[in-house]
Design a protein around this motif. Structure first.
Motif, PDB file in Angstrom:
ATOM      1  N   ARG A 137       1.004  -1.351  -0.010  1.00 49.10           N
ATOM      2  CA  ARG A 137      -0.117   0.081  -0.106  1.00 49.10           C
ATOM      3  C   ARG A 137       0.856   1.180   0.126  1.00 49.10           C
ATOM      4  N   SER A 164      -3.730  -3.682  -3.385  1.00 47.18           N
ATOM      5  CA  SER A 164      -3.358  -2.122  -3.091  1.00 47.18           C
ATOM      6  C   SER A 164      -4.241  -1.275  -4.378  1.00 47.18           C
ATOM      7  N   GLU A 209      -7.781  -1.462  -3.800  1.00 45.22           N
ATOM      8  CA  GLU A 209      -8.055  -0.483  -3.026  1.00 45.22           C
ATOM      9  C   GLU A 209      -8.247   0.955  -3.203  1.00 45.22           C
TER      10      GLU A 209
END
Length: 483
Positions: A348, A469, A472
């Motif tokens: 992330r 990631s 998201e």
């Protein structure tokens, strides 16, 4: 002439062998009992954690502290994550974050997970300085293109893996990052003179040595500026001269796979094995498909070379001693804890968004396929786990009009991997961007090419955690479910 069992055992001590199946065959168990250094596991040996842990226990029972190894770099090159993608980001993502404490912690957790599964040697990290973006063999496996950055993260990765309980192996010495070819298929060339080599390629390996790396793996590359016309793996001036004498490395020197065309295409695998030992290598990684009969031929070639006087008994004894010392180091190592979600959390941190990402509603996600590198193999990648209905297309046959028609009145997300390496991919993406400049492009390889689109997302790797990631980032602004 009857075989010399003592000489056979010394030859065995230099062999790191593959095998065919999920269970250890008898020839491997017998070989380990007869002094074989260890094994290297690949995708075909790993079904799930329970199976591989059981397999590794059986291997470890066959001899005292055999080397149980694999290529587990995290990121794109993963063996334990082959079925679903790695739970750890690769080096490019960690280099992008540029937090050496994080790199050390990620590799400590990875090392602990490997040790829990019964592995004792990880053929990682890649210490290559990836100065050629088109390099087909390295790419996201490298921490980056800056020697200082790669050096500090190589040292952190080595420290972390070994704190986790497995021996690290920095690769590919003296550096594979400035090549335009893949040594699996041919003999690549690095056009660096001695000064540039020390300034760029060798710095990460020096950092690894200072960090206490237990082993270093050689590259099948040639260095014409140093007068080297054959592969570095077979060159005494590189292995014994450069690595041993000049850099002062006292650990185990491992070859890259001897079956690779870059080292054995012209002389054959048994002869390549002999020449590697003569050059100063200690442990012969035999590759993916070198099984019982060929292992026997390699062993015979080694003992034959000693009988002929081409390979000194002292050199073979030294190689056997170094592999034995590495095996002893791996025995009963203190281990660390596997840290849940550290891979996802670090992935992330690596994601970069260029442009203003507005609210996406019911997006159409299209992935443009890219062939896997030989070192990577068939590992899942992309955003389909989080966006059901994702379509994967071939850039050579896909028509931009068809993609645009499927995304009419909906937002469009296009996912690519190393687009800079594939002209057809760049052409297709450029056509889509001209028609829909507001579309989102997600690059899951190296972001060396930036299309003319409004939003460009870079993950610096195609591991499962890199995909999640990116999903998201999109899903935080989308109605689609992300999980």
């Amino acid at each position: 002439m009857p075989a010399d069992p003592g000489l056979d055992r010394l030859a065995n001590a230099t062999l790191l062998v593959p095998f065919e199946s999920y269970d250890a065959p008898r020839w491997v168990l017998d070989g380990l009992a007869d002094g074989m250094a260890g094994v290297c596991l690949f995708h075909n040996n790993i079904a799930d954690p329970e199976q591989v842990a059981r397999l590794n226990r059986r291997l470890s029972e066959a001899a005292e502290s055999p080397l149980v190894s694999l290529d587990e770099e995290g990121g794109d090159v993963t063996r334990i994550g082959q079925r679903q993608g790695s739970g750890y980001p690769g080096n490019a993502a960690l280099g992008q974050v540029d937090d050496t404490d994080l790199t050390r912690a990620v590799h400590r957790s990875l090392g602990a997970e490997l040790r829990e599964l019964g592995f004792t040697l990880d053929l990682a990290p890649s210490a290559d300085v990836n100065t050629v973006a088109e390099n087909p063999g390295i790419g996201t496996r490298s921490f980056g293109a800056d020697a200082a950055l790669v050096s500090r993260h190589t040292a952190a990765a080595v420290t972390g893996l070994q704190e986790g309980g497995v021996a690290a192996c920095a690769k590919h010495f003296p550096g594979h990052g400035a090549t335009h070819q893949d040594s699996h298929l041919e003999l690549p060339e690095i056009g660096a003179d001695r000064e540039l080599l020390f300034e760029r390629e060798l710095k990460p390996f020096q950092a690894a040595i200072e960090a206490g790396v237990q082993s270093i793996l050689t590259a099948h590359i040639r260095l014409p500026e140093l007068g080297l016309t054959g592969p570095a793996t077979l060159a005494p001036s590189v292995v014994t001269g450069l690595l041993r004498s000049e850099l002062g490395f006292d650990g185990t020197i491992v070859t890259d796979a001897i079956e690779m065309d870059g080292v054995s295409a012209r002389i054959g695998i048994p002869e390549a094995a002999v020449q590697a030992l003569i050059a100063g290598c200690d442990l012969l990684c035999l590759g993916r498909f070198v099984y019982a009969d060929q292992v026997e031929r390699i062993r015979a070639a080694i003992t034959g070379a000693v009988a002929e006087g081409r390979l000194s008994a002292e050199r073979l004894e030294e190689a056997a001693w170094r592999t034995s010392r590495l095996r002893a180091w791996t025995a009963d190592r203190p281990t660390a804890e596997v840290v849940e979600r550290i891979g996802l959390d670090s992935a992330r941190r690596a994601v970069r968004v260029d442009g203003e990402l507005g609210t996406l509603r019911d997006p159409v996600v299209v992935e443009i396929d890219a062939p896997p590198g030989i070192a990577v193999g068939e590992v899942p990648w992309g955003l389909s786990p989080w966006f059901p209905g994702t379509e994967r297309v071939d850039a050579d046959s896909a028509r931009s009009d068809d993609v645009l028609a499927a995304a009419r009145d909906r937002d469009l997300v296009v996912v690519v991997r190393d687009a800079h390496r594939y002209p057809a991919t760049r052409t297709l993406v450029s056509e889509l961007c001209r028609a829909r400049p507001e579309l989102v492009v997600v690059e899951m390889g190296l972001p060396a090419w930036r299309p003319q689109c409004r939003v460009h997302i870079s993950t610096f790797g195609a591991a499962r955690v890199n995909g999640q990631s990116a999903a998201e980032v999109l899903g935080a602004r989308a109605e689609a479910s992300v999980g």
